[in-house]
Design a protein around this motif. Structure first.
Motif, PDB file in Angstrom:
ATOM      1  N   THR A  85       0.831  -1.209   0.000  1.00  0.00           N
ATOM      2  CA  THR A  85       0.000   0.000   0.000  1.00  0.00           C
ATOM      3  C   THR A  85       0.860   1.252   0.000  1.00  0.00           C
ATOM      4  OG1 THR A  85      -1.774  -1.170   1.176  1.00  0.00           O
ATOM      5  CG2 THR A  85      -1.828   1.235   1.241  1.00  0.00           C
ATOM      6  N   ALA A  86       1.893   1.262   0.840  1.00  0.00           N
ATOM      7  CA  ALA A  86       2.793   2.412   0.888  1.00  0.00           C
ATOM      8  C   ALA A  86       3.427   2.664  -0.481  1.00  0.00           C
ATOM      9  CB  ALA A  86       3.873   2.194   1.945  1.00  0.00           C
ATOM     10  N   ASP A  87       3.907   1.609  -1.126  1.00  0.00           N
ATOM     11  CA  ASP A  87       4.551   1.757  -2.433  1.00  0.00           C
ATOM     12  C   ASP A  87       3.570   2.299  -3.469  1.00  0.00           C
ATOM     13  OD1 ASP A  87       6.894   0.811  -1.348  1.00  0.00           O
ATOM     14  OD2 ASP A  87       6.650  -1.236  -2.127  1.00  0.00           O
ATOM     15  N   GLN A  88       2.339   1.796  -3.429  1.00  0.00           N
ATOM     16  CA  GLN A  88       1.370   2.249  -4.434  1.00  0.00           C
ATOM     17  C   GLN A  88       0.943   3.702  -4.199  1.00  0.00           C
ATOM     18  OE1 GLN A  88      -1.474  -0.132  -6.200  1.00  0.00           O
ATOM     19  NE2 GLN A  88       0.133  -1.585  -6.734  1.00  0.00           N
ATOM     20  N   LEU A  89       0.810   4.094  -2.945  1.00  0.00           N
ATOM     21  CA  LEU A  89       0.458   5.488  -2.673  1.00  0.00           C
ATOM     22  C   LEU A  89       1.569   6.429  -3.133  1.00  0.00           C
ATOM     23  CD1 LEU A  89      -1.282   5.306   0.840  1.00  0.00           C
ATOM     24  CD2 LEU A  89      -2.336   5.463  -1.431  1.00  0.00           C
ATOM     25  N   VAL A  90       2.815   6.025  -2.910  1.00  0.00           N
ATOM     26  CA  VAL A  90       3.943   6.838  -3.378  1.00  0.00           C
ATOM     27  C   VAL A  90       3.937   6.901  -4.903  1.00  0.00           C
ATOM     28  CG1 VAL A  90       6.460   6.958  -3.515  1.00  0.00           C
ATOM     29  CG2 VAL A  90       5.353   6.433  -1.337  1.00  0.00           C
ATOM     30  N   ALA A  91       3.707   5.757  -5.549  1.00  0.00           N
ATOM     31  CA  ALA A  91       3.690   5.731  -7.012  1.00  0.00           C
ATOM     32  C   ALA A  91       2.581   6.627  -7.579  1.00  0.00           C
ATOM     33  CB  ALA A  91       3.519   4.301  -7.497  1.00  0.00           C
ATOM     34  N   ARG A  92       1.477   6.754  -6.869  1.00  0.00           N
ATOM     35  CA  ARG A  92       0.369   7.607  -7.306  1.00  0.00           C
ATOM     36  C   ARG A  92       0.524   9.052  -6.829  1.00  0.00           C
ATOM     37  NH1 ARG A  92      -4.801   3.932  -5.301  1.00  0.00           N
ATOM     38  NH2 ARG A  92      -4.349   2.016  -6.481  1.00  0.00           N
ATOM     39  N   ASN A  93       1.585   9.300  -6.062  1.00  0.00           N
ATOM     40  CA  ASN A  93       1.809  10.619  -5.460  1.00  0.00           C
ATOM     41  C   ASN A  93       0.656  11.007  -4.526  1.00  0.00           C
ATOM     42  OD1 ASN A  93       3.411  12.904  -4.999  1.00  0.00           O
ATOM     43  ND2 ASN A  93       2.357  14.101  -6.574  1.00  0.00           N
ATOM     44  N   GLN A  94       0.161  10.022  -3.788  1.00  0.00           N
ATOM     45  CA  GLN A  94      -0.941  10.256  -2.860  1.00  0.00           C
ATOM     46  C   GLN A  94      -0.519  10.129  -1.400  1.00  0.00           C
ATOM     47  OE1 GLN A  94      -3.866   7.320  -4.018  1.00  0.00           O
ATOM     48  NE2 GLN A  94      -4.753   8.642  -5.602  1.00  0.00           N
ATOM     49  N   ASP A 105      -8.263  -1.532   1.505  1.00  0.00           N
ATOM     50  CA  ASP A 105      -9.274  -1.459   0.454  1.00  0.00           C
ATOM     51  C   ASP A 105      -9.658  -0.012   0.154  1.00  0.00           C
ATOM     52  OD1 ASP A 105      -9.289  -4.176   0.189  1.00  0.00           O
ATOM     53  OD2 ASP A 105     -11.093  -4.507   1.398  1.00  0.00           O
ATOM     54  N   GLN A 106      -9.762   0.787   1.205  1.00  0.00           N
ATOM     55  CA  GLN A 106     -10.103   2.189   1.001  1.00  0.00           C
ATOM     56  C   GLN A 106      -8.955   2.955   0.343  1.00  0.00           C
ATOM     57  OE1 GLN A 106     -11.166   3.425   4.961  1.00  0.00           O
ATOM     58  NE2 GLN A 106     -13.257   2.637   4.818  1.00  0.00           N
ATOM     59  N   ALA A 107      -7.737   2.596   0.687  1.00  0.00           N
ATOM     60  CA  ALA A 107      -6.578   3.299   0.131  1.00  0.00           C
ATOM     61  C   ALA A 107      -6.340   2.959  -1.331  1.00  0.00           C
ATOM     62  CB  ALA A 107      -5.333   2.975   0.959  1.00  0.00           C
ATOM     63  N   LEU A 108      -6.462   1.683  -1.685  1.00  0.00           N
ATOM     64  CA  LEU A 108      -6.123   1.246  -3.038  1.00  0.00           C
ATOM     65  C   LEU A 108      -7.314   1.259  -3.983  1.00  0.00           C
ATOM     66  CD1 LEU A 108      -3.633  -1.679  -2.335  1.00  0.00           C
ATOM     67  CD2 LEU A 108      -3.165   0.753  -2.699  1.00  0.00           C
ATOM     68  N   SER A 120      -7.438  -2.676  -6.872  1.00  0.00           N
ATOM     69  CA  SER A 120      -6.719  -3.757  -6.192  1.00  0.00           C
ATOM     70  C   SER A 120      -7.490  -5.071  -6.194  1.00  0.00           C
ATOM     71  CB  SER A 120      -6.404  -3.353  -4.749  1.00  0.00           C
ATOM     72  OG  SER A 120      -7.583  -3.259  -3.971  1.00  0.00           O
ATOM     73  N   TYR A 121      -8.729  -5.049  -6.690  1.00  0.00           N
ATOM     74  CA  TYR A 121      -9.498  -6.287  -6.786  1.00  0.00           C
ATOM     75  C   TYR A 121      -9.283  -7.003  -8.115  1.00  0.00           C
ATOM     76  CZ  TYR A 121     -12.009  -5.420  -2.465  1.00  0.00           C
ATOM     77  OH  TYR A 121     -12.321  -5.231  -1.140  1.00  0.00           O
ATOM     78  N   ALA A 122      -8.529  -6.406  -9.001  1.00  0.00           N
ATOM     79  CA  ALA A 122      -8.159  -7.103 -10.230  1.00  0.00           C
ATOM     80  C   ALA A 122      -7.306  -8.318  -9.876  1.00  0.00           C
ATOM     81  CB  ALA A 122      -7.392  -6.164 -11.154  1.00  0.00           C
ATOM     82  N   THR A 123      -7.563  -9.446 -10.516  1.00  0.00           N
ATOM     83  CA  THR A 123      -6.849 -10.667 -10.144  1.00  0.00           C
ATOM     84  C   THR A 123      -5.347 -10.558 -10.388  1.00  0.00           C
ATOM     85  OG1 THR A 123      -7.369 -11.578 -12.334  1.00  0.00           O
ATOM     86  CG2 THR A 123      -8.838 -12.172 -10.500  1.00  0.00           C
ATOM     87  N   ALA A 124      -4.939  -9.645 -11.268  1.00  0.00           N
ATOM     88  CA  ALA A 124      -3.509  -9.469 -11.520  1.00  0.00           C
ATOM     89  C   ALA A 124      -2.856  -8.521 -10.517  1.00  0.00           C
ATOM     90  CB  ALA A 124      -3.294  -8.938 -12.934  1.00  0.00           C
ATOM     91  N   HIS A 125      -3.639  -7.862  -9.688  1.00  0.00           N
ATOM     92  CA  HIS A 125      -3.076  -6.919  -8.724  1.00  0.00           C
ATOM     93  C   HIS A 125      -2.377  -7.689  -7.606  1.00  0.00           C
ATOM     94  CE1 HIS A 125      -2.753  -3.687  -5.763  1.00  0.00           C
ATOM     95  NE2 HIS A 125      -3.017  -2.830  -6.739  1.00  0.00           N
TER      96      HIS A 125
END
Length: 355
Positions: A230-239, A302-305, A309-314
């Protein structure tokens, strides 16, 4: 010097196990298969290290770290590894054969019964075991069997259960790689098994309920994996600086740390030779607290992503499914109610946990 050498060997095996698990070939959307995970555990040397790590280790936090980190790499692998630790502990407690452990053979214990419970009738086993984790990969398995004298622990080898294992019956949305299918024991002779300990030895505290902290430690590893993701994805989104997103990540971090502190306490109280039956309560409460923190963490993730994040490839999807199933095992509601009853009825427990 020997003690330090052993610690270094344990650490090296754990590091290798995590690398091999991370690199294990994927089998569709559910990650590596059970055989791939078992192969990684065997190749690392970590299974053999459990000869000393699984029972009264010199530092219980080394055992906790091993469980946590394997779970962090792959939750199904963590479940299989925790079953190995559990089985090896029973072998140590009741003077079972250890050669296969030292050779790195994968062990497990199957305790769940269904409508046709495993039982002993006139020297012959009858019935079946359910939720037999690692049914497609274990080398040795301990099974619980009912008898007129009480619950028995019996050790068998995989060869003895040829054509008696049904891992494909494990049809669930999470923890698929554990292949926790069915084992048919009907017709196996007691004389062909190795009994461990006296009847009802399995239920002895603090080793029975006192061991539940160990699979909660595996679950903590998955919680930390989801928090890092979650931390990595928020950084990648600049959120990461968005107030609501930062608070969600903050709550996930707190959930991990709360569970870690509870589990550290439980490991310290249970995993030493002088542990008392009452010390099992620390493990029970830690296991329950970890599950509650995991539910909170999943909600925040779930709220953050979001829906993506429910895509099976996520990368979060499989871990979410695995963890959601794993924290429901085994019977947390029953465990919690029984814990409250014991605490209220025992002055020592009440003083410790209520004051």
């Amino acid at each position: 010097m020997t003690h330090l050498s052993n610690l270094n060997a344990d650490a090296a095996s754990l590091d290798l196990a995590c690398r091999l698990l991370d690199d294990a070939p994927w089998d569709g959307v559910d990650g590596p298969s059970g055989p791939s995970l078992a192969a990684a555990l065997r190749a690392s040397g970590l299974l053999a290290q459990c000869a000393t790590l699984a029972h009264h280790p010199s530092d219980p936090l080394h055992l906790m770290d091993a469980l946590r980190r394997v779970g962090q790499s792959n939750l199904s692998a963590g479940r299989i590894f925790e079953g190995h630790v559990n089985a090896v502990k029973l072998l140590r407690l009741y003077e079972g054969p250890m050669n296969a452990v030292r050779q790195g053979k994968l062990h497990g214990i199957w305790g769940a019964d269904g409508p046709d419970p495993a039982r002993l009738e006139g020297g012959i086993l009858r019935g079946q075991k359910l939720f037999a984790s690692g049914a497609d990969v274990l080398d040795r398995m301990i099974v619980t069997v009912r008898s007129v004298d009480g619950l028995r622990l019996l050790l068998l080898s995989r060869d003895q259960l040829s054509e008696r294992l049904f891992p494909d019956e494990w049809q669930v949305s999470g923890m698929k790689a554990t292949a926790s299918g069915r084992c048919n024991l009907d017709g196996v002779a007691l004389a062909d098994t190795i009994p461990l300990g006296p009847p009802d030895a399995y239920m002895t505290e603090p080793h029975f309920h006192g061991g539940v902290w160990r699979y909660a430690a595996v679950q903590l590893g998955a919680m930390q994996a989801l928090t890092a993701l979650t931390a990595d994805q928020l950084v990648a989104r600049n959120q990461q600086a968005a107030p609501l997103q930062a608070m969600r990540l903050h709550r996930m971090i707190l959930s991990c740390e709360t569970a870690r502190l509870w589990l550290t306490q439980a490991a310290g109280r249970v995993e030493h030779p002088d542990a008392r039956p009452a010390d099992a309560e620390a493990a029970i409460l830690a296991r329950l607290r970890t599950a509650e923190e995991a539910v909170s963490l999943l909600t925040q993730m779930d709220q953050a992503l979001g829906a993506a994040s429910y895509a099976t490839a996520h990368p979060a999807d499989r871990i979410r499914r695995d963890l959601s199933l794993y924290i429901r095992q085994a019977g947390p509601d029953t465990l919690a109610l029984a814990s409250v009853t014991r605490i209220l009825s025992d002055p020592g427990l009440r003083d410790r946990w209520i004051g």
